[in-house]
Design a protein around this motif. Sequence first.
Motif, PDB file in Angstrom:
ATOM      1  N   CYS A  22       5.765   1.951   4.770  1.00 15.14           N
ATOM      2  CA  CYS A  22       5.512   2.794   3.601  1.00 15.14           C
ATOM      3  C   CYS A  22       4.795   4.078   4.029  1.00 15.14           C
ATOM      4  CB  CYS A  22       4.666   2.018   2.606  1.00 15.14           C
ATOM      5  SG  CYS A  22       4.137   3.002   1.182  1.00 15.14           S
ATOM      6  N   CYS A  50       0.903   3.609   2.233  1.00 17.21           N
ATOM      7  CA  CYS A  50      -0.033   2.551   2.629  1.00 17.21           C
ATOM      8  C   CYS A  50       0.258   2.019   4.029  1.00 17.21           C
ATOM      9  CB  CYS A  50      -0.016   1.413   1.611  1.00 17.21           C
ATOM     10  SG  CYS A  50       1.500   0.435   1.642  1.00 17.21           S
ATOM     11  N   CYS A  76       6.775   1.619  -0.407  1.00 14.09           N
ATOM     12  CA  CYS A  76       6.905   0.171  -0.623  1.00 14.09           C
ATOM     13  C   CYS A  76       7.153  -0.085  -2.103  1.00 14.09           C
ATOM     14  CB  CYS A  76       5.658  -0.555  -0.137  1.00 14.09           C
ATOM     15  SG  CYS A  76       4.149  -0.109  -1.011  1.00 14.09           S
ATOM     16  N   CYS A 131       2.838   2.710  -5.392  1.00 19.95           N
ATOM     17  CA  CYS A 131       1.935   2.428  -4.274  1.00 19.95           C
ATOM     18  C   CYS A 131       0.704   3.327  -4.362  1.00 19.95           C
ATOM     19  CB  CYS A 131       2.651   2.659  -2.949  1.00 19.95           C
ATOM     20  SG  CYS A 131       1.544   2.517  -1.532  1.00 19.95           S
ATOM     21  N   ASN A 145      -3.812  -1.010  -2.746  1.00 20.13           N
ATOM     22  CA  ASN A 145      -2.926  -1.966  -3.425  1.00 20.13           C
ATOM     23  C   ASN A 145      -3.550  -3.362  -3.442  1.00 20.13           C
ATOM     24  OD1 ASN A 145      -0.737  -0.088  -3.792  1.00 20.13           O
ATOM     25  ND2 ASN A 145      -0.313  -0.310  -1.611  1.00 20.13           N
TER      26      ASN A 145
HETATM   27 ZN   LIG Z   1       2.881   1.456   0.068  1.00 20.48          ZN
END
Ligand SMILES: [Zn+2]
Length: 172
Positions: free
Chosen positions: A67, A70, A131, A135, A147
């Motif tokens: 991602c 993150c 993702c 996110c 998250n």
């Molecule tokens: Zn993410």
Amino acid sequence: MGIDLSRFRDEAVSSIPIKGKTEGEDLDIRGRKIKFLEPIKYNGEIYRVDGDRLLHLDIIYKYREACGRCLEPFVGEGETTLTAKLVEKIDNAIEKEEENEDTIYYIDEELDLQEYVMNTVILALPMKPLCNEDCKGLCPRCGTNYNRTKCDCVIEEIDPRFEKLKNFFPNE
Ligand SMILES: [Zn+2]
Ligand SMILES: [Zn+2]
């Protein structure tokens, strides 16, 4: 995965069905590492319209990458379509400027789609890998994944140096 186009010599043949899969090569695009989790599947046909041979292919792919917010790996799936006109390539005589996205070349009545399928998938991949659309990303100070949990960092919205600059130009 050469496709034999010589079947079109039979005037009764109006289309050639295509169905297959190709191993996706792992990609490294400007730091993004994309790994295909299963062979890229394609399904469609080449059909004759007047004097032309046209290709329509539905492509399905499944991949894993990190991602962009993150940094956690996630699995993405997608579908895309490849449509093109098939043109016979003779003695490498095609000038560069004659090539365009909607044209696929074949030699000696044999068509190799692997590279075209792969390029179509690359173009279909999202510009920014996420993702999840929602996110929350990472804390810029301590790296906590928002998250999963929170942290106690105080993130100042405005850089204090810019605050001072603002006072120099009170009219702006
Ligand atoms: Zn993410
Ligand atoms: Zn933090």
